[in-house]
Scaffold this active site. Structure first.
Site, short mmCIF file in Angstrom:
data_model
loop_
_atom_site.label_atom_id
_atom_site.label_comp_id
_atom_site.label_asym_id
_atom_site.label_seq_id
_atom_site.Cartn_x
_atom_site.Cartn_y
_atom_site.Cartn_z
N GLY A 11 2.97 -1.24 4.25
CA GLY A 11 3.08 0.15 3.82
C GLY A 11 4.39 0.56 3.40
N GLY A 12 5.25 1.27 4.25
CA GLY A 12 6.45 2.03 4.20
C GLY A 12 7.46 0.93 3.43
N SER A 41 3.87 -2.11 10.28
CA SER A 41 5.50 -2.42 10.47
C SER A 41 5.95 -3.42 10.08
CB SER A 41 5.84 -1.88 11.64
OG SER A 41 5.34 -0.59 12.24
N ASN A 69 0.71 -1.07 0.02
CA ASN A 69 0.00 -0.01 0.06
C ASN A 69 1.02 1.33 0.01
OD1 ASN A 69 -1.91 2.09 0.42
ND2 ASN A 69 -2.34 1.28 2.59
N TRP A 70 0.91 1.81 -1.20
CA TRP A 70 1.75 2.88 -1.24
C TRP A 70 1.24 4.39 -0.53
CZ3 TRP A 70 4.44 3.19 -6.94
CH2 TRP A 70 5.14 1.91 -7.06
N LYS A 71 -0.07 4.30 -0.23
CA LYS A 71 -0.70 5.18 0.36
C LYS A 71 -0.48 6.61 -0.46
CE LYS A 71 0.00 3.26 4.94
NZ LYS A 71 0.13 3.21 6.35
N GLY A 129 3.12 2.08 10.78
CA GLY A 129 4.16 3.13 10.76
C GLY A 129 4.95 3.45 12.01
N HIS A 154 -9.43 1.04 5.18
CA HIS A 154 -8.12 1.25 5.90
C HIS A 154 -8.18 2.12 7.16
CE1 HIS A 154 -4.00 2.41 6.66
NE2 HIS A 154 -3.54 1.29 6.07
P1 13P Z 1 3.20 0.18 7.51
O1 13P Z 1 3.97 -1.03 7.03
O2 13P Z 1 4.11 1.55 7.10
O3 13P Z 1 3.53 0.33 9.21
O4 13P Z 1 1.83 0.52 7.09
C1 13P Z 1 1.06 -0.71 7.33
C2 13P Z 1 -0.45 -0.36 6.40
O5 13P Z 1 -1.12 0.66 7.12
C3 13P Z 1 -0.51 -0.88 5.02
O6 13P Z 1 -1.91 -0.60 4.76
#
Ligand code: 13P
Length: 247
Positions: free
Chosen positions: A228-229, A207, A9-11, A167, A91
């Site tokens: 995410g990250g 994370s 998920n690149w957000k 995150g 989300h």
């Molecule tokens: P992180 O991997 O950056 O903690 O984000 C998780 C997330 O929200 C994926 O949708």
């Protein structure tokens, strides 16, 4: 057997230059046991779909209506038309930033299915809810409220993302993850029957990094991750994909 799923998920990250990361992932080719999904910002979906090879492309949200006067929104049909096969729904950042309730998520999932998209529905407790020992109640309520009755193993993926782990670098203990995933499996089996309940893939998110992926993927009923990250860089995400494929 459920195929595994590594979802990124690149957000709200990435302009055209970020497509180089996707190209690197695509060049790795299909994985033996693992499907790979990248959900870039909607501005990149059609360009991403054109170069993604065996990597599936998804949106990060959709509107519950197919079209209409909804400035700034995007419909499931539009995502599909742009080349998406999946959409993340509910989300915690949508639930918090945009006040989305379970009923909204459920309507969006119905819209996604009408358009032929696979819904990746997210659930997860806050730190206060975890500390008050309410986690399973919260997750049970979100599952019941957010998933429409027409769920199958083909149209639904569920992601457990504890809000306090997103995150932050904080990850639940493996027994905490296992407790929630086993609970989610049981809830799905009770509502949809064993066949469907056992075929829905359950992802953990929050994370996930190359350094903790192997441990997390060994937990029962963890079929993959929503990342995410660490999905923004092909090197990190590839290491997570490799760990999942080997699990
Ligand atoms: P992180 O991997 O950056 O903690 O984000 C998780 C997330 O929200 C994926 O949708």
């Amino acid at each position: 057997m459920r195929r595994k799923l590594a979802a990124g998920n690149w957000k709200m990250n990435g302009t055209a230059t970020a497509l180089a990361e996707l190209e690197t992932l695509a060049a790795a080719g299909a994985q033996a046991q693992t499907d790979v999904l990248i959900c870039p910002p909607s501005t990149l979906i059609s360009r991403a779909a054109a170069i993604s090879g065996s990597v599936a492309i998804g949106g990060q949200d959709c509107h519950a209506n197919a079209s209409g006067a909804h400035t700034g929104d995007i419909s499931a049909e539009m995502l599909k038309d742009a080349g998406a096969s999946h959409v993340i729904l509910g989300h915690s950042e949508r639930r918090e930033d945009h006040g989305e309730a379970d009923a909204d998520v459920r309507s969006k999932a119905t819209a996604a299915w009408s358009a032929g998209l696979i819904s990746v529905i997210c659930v997860g407790e806050s730190l206060a809810e975890r500390e008050a020992d309410n986690t399973l109640d919260i997750i049970g309520g979100q599952l019941a409220g957010s998933i429409p009755d027409e769920a199958t193993g083909e149209n639904l993926v569920v992601a457990y993302e504890p809000i306090w782990a997103i995150g932050t670098g904080k990850v639940p203990t493996m027994s905490q993850i296992g407790e929630v995933h086993d609970f989610m499996r049981t809830q799905l089996e009770m509502r949809f029957g064993e066949g469907v309940g056992r075929s829905v893939r359950l992802l953990y998110g929050g994370s996930v990094k190359p350094s903790n992926a192997t441990e997390i993927f060994a937990v029962s009923n963890v079929d993959g991750a929503l990342v995410g990250g660490a999905s923004l860089k092909a090197a990190d995400f590839s290491a997570i994909i490799t760990a999942l494929d080997a699990a």
